[in-house]
Structures are given as C-alpha cells and as structure tokens.
Design a protein around this motif. Structure first.
Motif, PDB file in Angstrom:
ATOM      1  N   PRO A 183      12.302  13.489 -17.482  1.00 48.21           N
ATOM      2  CA  PRO A 183      12.387  12.564 -16.344  1.00 48.21           C
ATOM      3  C   PRO A 183      11.008  12.357 -15.738  1.00 48.21           C
ATOM      4  N   VAL A 184      10.714  11.162 -15.340  1.00 45.06           N
ATOM      5  CA  VAL A 184       9.492  10.946 -14.561  1.00 45.06           C
ATOM      6  C   VAL A 184       9.861  11.323 -13.133  1.00 45.06           C
ATOM      7  N   TYR A 185       9.476  12.530 -12.735  1.00 40.49           N
ATOM      8  CA  TYR A 185       9.883  13.058 -11.437  1.00 40.49           C
ATOM      9  C   TYR A 185       9.408  12.143 -10.306  1.00 40.49           C
ATOM     10  N   GLY A 186      10.329  11.849  -9.397  1.00 34.22           N
ATOM     11  CA  GLY A 186      10.016  10.970  -8.280  1.00 34.22           C
ATOM     12  C   GLY A 186      10.434   9.534  -8.497  1.00 34.22           C
ATOM     13  N   LEU A 187      10.804   9.193  -9.754  1.00 33.20           N
ATOM     14  CA  LEU A 187      11.213   7.819 -10.057  1.00 33.20           C
ATOM     15  C   LEU A 187      12.700   7.679 -10.333  1.00 33.20           C
ATOM     16  N   SER A 188      13.328   8.736 -10.797  1.00 34.03           N
ATOM     17  CA  SER A 188      14.719   8.581 -11.218  1.00 34.03           C
ATOM     18  C   SER A 188      15.569   9.768 -10.781  1.00 34.03           C
ATOM     19  N   ALA A 189      16.872   9.569 -10.840  1.00 34.68           N
ATOM     20  CA  ALA A 189      17.828  10.614 -10.489  1.00 34.68           C
ATOM     21  C   ALA A 189      18.687  10.957 -11.702  1.00 34.68           C
ATOM     22  N   TRP A 190      18.104  10.776 -12.881  1.00 28.25           N
ATOM     23  CA  TRP A 190      18.783  11.178 -14.108  1.00 28.25           C
ATOM     24  C   TRP A 190      17.736  11.453 -15.179  1.00 28.25           C
ATOM     25  N   ARG A 235       2.463  10.346  -9.800  1.00 29.93           N
ATOM     26  CA  ARG A 235       1.548  10.738 -10.874  1.00 29.93           C
ATOM     27  C   ARG A 235       1.112  12.190 -10.709  1.00 29.93           C
ATOM     28  N   SER A 236       0.714  12.570  -9.499  1.00 31.81           N
ATOM     29  CA  SER A 236       0.260  13.938  -9.231  1.00 31.81           C
ATOM     30  C   SER A 236       1.370  14.956  -9.471  1.00 31.81           C
ATOM     31  N   ARG A 276       6.987  21.300 -10.376  1.00 30.30           N
ATOM     32  CA  ARG A 276       7.358  19.888 -10.197  1.00 30.30           C
ATOM     33  C   ARG A 276       8.559  19.690  -9.282  1.00 30.30           C
ATOM     34  N   ILE A 277       9.539  20.572  -9.360  1.00 26.04           N
ATOM     35  CA  ILE A 277      10.726  20.419  -8.512  1.00 26.04           C
ATOM     36  C   ILE A 277      10.338  20.512  -7.039  1.00 26.04           C
ATOM     37  N   ALA A 278       9.575  21.534  -6.674  1.00 30.11           N
ATOM     38  CA  ALA A 278       9.176  21.725  -5.277  1.00 30.11           C
ATOM     39  C   ALA A 278       8.313  20.566  -4.802  1.00 30.11           C
ATOM     40  N   LYS A 279       7.396  20.114  -5.642  1.00 26.67           N
ATOM     41  CA  LYS A 279       6.521  19.008  -5.258  1.00 26.67           C
ATOM     42  C   LYS A 279       7.309  17.704  -5.101  1.00 26.67           C
ATOM     43  N   THR A 280       8.331  17.501  -5.930  1.00 26.26           N
ATOM     44  CA  THR A 280       9.154  16.294  -5.789  1.00 26.26           C
ATOM     45  C   THR A 280       9.946  16.341  -4.495  1.00 26.26           C
ATOM     46  N   ARG A 281      10.437  17.527  -4.140  1.00 26.37           N
ATOM     47  CA  ARG A 281      11.167  17.658  -2.864  1.00 26.37           C
ATOM     48  C   ARG A 281      10.248  17.335  -1.688  1.00 26.37           C
ATOM     49  N   GLU A 282       9.010  17.780  -1.751  1.00 24.74           N
ATOM     50  CA  GLU A 282       8.044  17.450  -0.702  1.00 24.74           C
ATOM     51  C   GLU A 282       7.823  15.933  -0.630  1.00 24.74           C
ATOM     52  N   LEU A 283       7.776  15.314  -1.792  1.00 26.18           N
ATOM     53  CA  LEU A 283       7.594  13.872  -1.881  1.00 26.18           C
ATOM     54  C   LEU A 283       8.753  13.137  -1.200  1.00 26.18           C
ATOM     55  N   LEU A 284       9.967  13.603  -1.446  1.00 22.76           N
ATOM     56  CA  LEU A 284      11.151  12.979  -0.843  1.00 22.76           C
ATOM     57  C   LEU A 284      11.120  13.091   0.674  1.00 22.76           C
ATOM     58  N   GLU A 285      10.722  14.244   1.181  1.00 20.07           N
ATOM     59  CA  GLU A 285      10.681  14.438   2.631  1.00 20.07           C
ATOM     60  C   GLU A 285       9.621  13.557   3.285  1.00 20.07           C
ATOM     61  N   LYS A 286       8.542  13.322   2.581  1.00 16.27           N
ATOM     62  CA  LYS A 286       7.426  12.554   3.146  1.00 16.27           C
ATOM     63  C   LYS A 286       7.665  11.046   3.091  1.00 16.27           C
ATOM     64  N   TYR A 287       8.266  10.563   2.017  1.00 18.22           N
ATOM     65  CA  TYR A 287       8.296   9.121   1.764  1.00 18.22           C
ATOM     66  C   TYR A 287       9.674   8.480   1.798  1.00 18.22           C
ATOM     67  N   GLN A 301       0.830  -1.204   0.000  1.00 21.59           N
ATOM     68  CA  GLN A 301       0.000   0.000   0.000  1.00 21.59           C
ATOM     69  C   GLN A 301       0.867   1.257   0.000  1.00 21.59           C
ATOM     70  N   ALA A 302       1.983   1.234   0.744  1.00 19.10           N
ATOM     71  CA  ALA A 302       2.894   2.383   0.779  1.00 19.10           C
ATOM     72  C   ALA A 302       3.484   2.644  -0.603  1.00 19.10           C
ATOM     73  N   VAL A 303       3.846   1.573  -1.322  1.00 23.32           N
ATOM     74  CA  VAL A 303       4.389   1.731  -2.674  1.00 23.32           C
ATOM     75  C   VAL A 303       3.324   2.287  -3.618  1.00 23.32           C
ATOM     76  N   GLN A 304       2.115   1.746  -3.548  1.00 26.74           N
ATOM     77  CA  GLN A 304       1.027   2.222  -4.406  1.00 26.74           C
ATOM     78  C   GLN A 304       0.708   3.687  -4.137  1.00 26.74           C
ATOM     79  N   GLN A 305       0.705   4.079  -2.886  1.00 24.70           N
ATOM     80  CA  GLN A 305       0.424   5.464  -2.533  1.00 24.70           C
ATOM     81  C   GLN A 305       1.519   6.385  -3.059  1.00 24.70           C
ATOM     82  N   TYR A 306       2.771   5.914  -2.955  1.00 23.71           N
ATOM     83  CA  TYR A 306       3.877   6.723  -3.479  1.00 23.71           C
ATOM     84  C   TYR A 306       3.731   6.925  -4.984  1.00 23.71           C
TER      85      TYR A 306
END
Length: 202
Positions: free
Chosen positions: A147-154, A52-53, A62-73, A42-47
């Motif tokens: 880049p698919v933001y949140g999935l990769s570092a390149w 997607r969002s 997108r950059i700011a939202k991805t940073r928020e994603l990293l801090e949360k998950y 469930q944690a993976v699916q939610q991430y």
C-alpha cells in the motif's frame, strides 16, 4: 388604492434588496474561494510530500508515521456527499495492517508527480480537488500489494514490477487519479475523504 400601491412598492423593494444581498454574497463567496485556491493546492502538495516521507521511512515506522499524518492533515467529512475513504477508514486499515507492516520491503527511492490539479467549490467551506498522481517506488523486493501509506485504505494493486538499475532492487509504478474533499477548519484546509484509483490508460 394608494395604500395598496404603497404595500406593493414595499414588497418590490424588499424583494429587490433580498436579490441584491444574495447576489452580493455569491460574488463575495466566489471571490473568497478563488483567492483560497493556491492555499488549497499547496495543502495537497504538502500532504503528498509527507506521504513520500512516510513511505521512505523504515517499514516498522510507517504505521506510526501514517497515524501522525492523519492527525495533522485529516478531519471528519462534512455532509453526506462523500465517496472516498475517511480518516476512520484509514485508521481501521492501519490497525489491520499493523501486525505485519514491519515485513514490508524497504523503499529506497520514491518518485512522484502531482499534475493536472483541478479545484472546485464544494459547499460554503469545502473544496473538491481532482488531480493526477504518478508514483514510482524502488523497493528491496517485489510486493504488488504494497500500500502507498497515506493514500489508500486497502492493499495496493500494482500490476507489475521491473528490475531497478542497480540490479538488485525492483521498481513498481502506478498512475492514480486522486479525488479529495477538503474542508476549512481553524484556518487550515484539511482532508475529509480521499479516493485514489488507477487512471484510464495507465
């Protein structure tokens, strides 16, 4: 002789008790991890839903939202046995990408499928998740290194695009195999490292 046998018996009993304790712990730990598998999935699916969002957001957000994603998950990886990109890798990539991310194409539709999820134990408080993740992006213009933001570092590596049904946008698709190391932290399963690469036959 009786004294010797007494010591031998005590040693056998202690060894037997130690074996029982270890076996009991293993049974308990396996049962605990088995019960945690639905929570991990469930944690993976939610991430992935939040990924997607993030990608559907305006390019400049997108950059700011991805940073928020990293801090949360995300959390720090534990141990030395990780092979994917870490939270630090993701943050470094975002810093590199920040100066021109606002020029990314708009993403008007994001279709994804997470399937064949396999979860195995990875240490006392860790899990390894392997899954297939298919992504299809409808975009305002072609951008094969998006880049698919949140999935990769390149930068991305889409092989091709095709016209969208509306006649103006393009569609880019990618089939990934995703490997994720997760760790339990404060009662929540978080990502320690992740590696997404093109699936065979994609």
């Amino acid at each position: 002789m009786k004294k010797f046998l007494k010591h031998v018996n005590r040693g056998i009993i202690l060894a037997f008790l130690a074996v029982l304790c270890v076996a009991g712990y293993v049974v308990f730990d396996n049962a605990r991890f088995k019960s945690a598998k639905p929570e991990i999935e469930q944690a993976v699916q939610q991430y992935m839903e939040e990924v997607r969002s993030v990608n559907l957001a305006a390019p400049g957000e997108r950059i700011a939202k991805t940073r928020e994603l990293l801090e949360k998950y995300w959390t720090k990886p534990q141990g030395n046995g990780y092979y994917g990109y870490t939270k630090t890798d993701m943050q470094d990539y975002l810093a590199y990408r920040e100066s021109y991310a606002s020029g990314d194409p708009a993403v008007t539709d994001y279709t994804d499928v997470l399937k064949d999820v396999s979860i195995s134990q990875n240490g006392p408080h860790g899990a390894k998740v392997v899954a297939q993740y298919s992504v299809s992006l409808e975009m305002s213009r072609e951008d094969l290194i998006y880049p698919v933001y949140g999935l990769s570092a390149w930068d991305g590596s889409f092989l091709s695009s095709r016209p969208a049904d509306n006649g103006t946008d393009v569609v880019q698709s990618f089939d990934y195999q995703v490997q994720i190391s997760m760790y339990q932290e404060d009662g929540q399963w978080k990502i320690g490292d992740m590696y997404a690469y093109m699936s065979e036959g994609a």
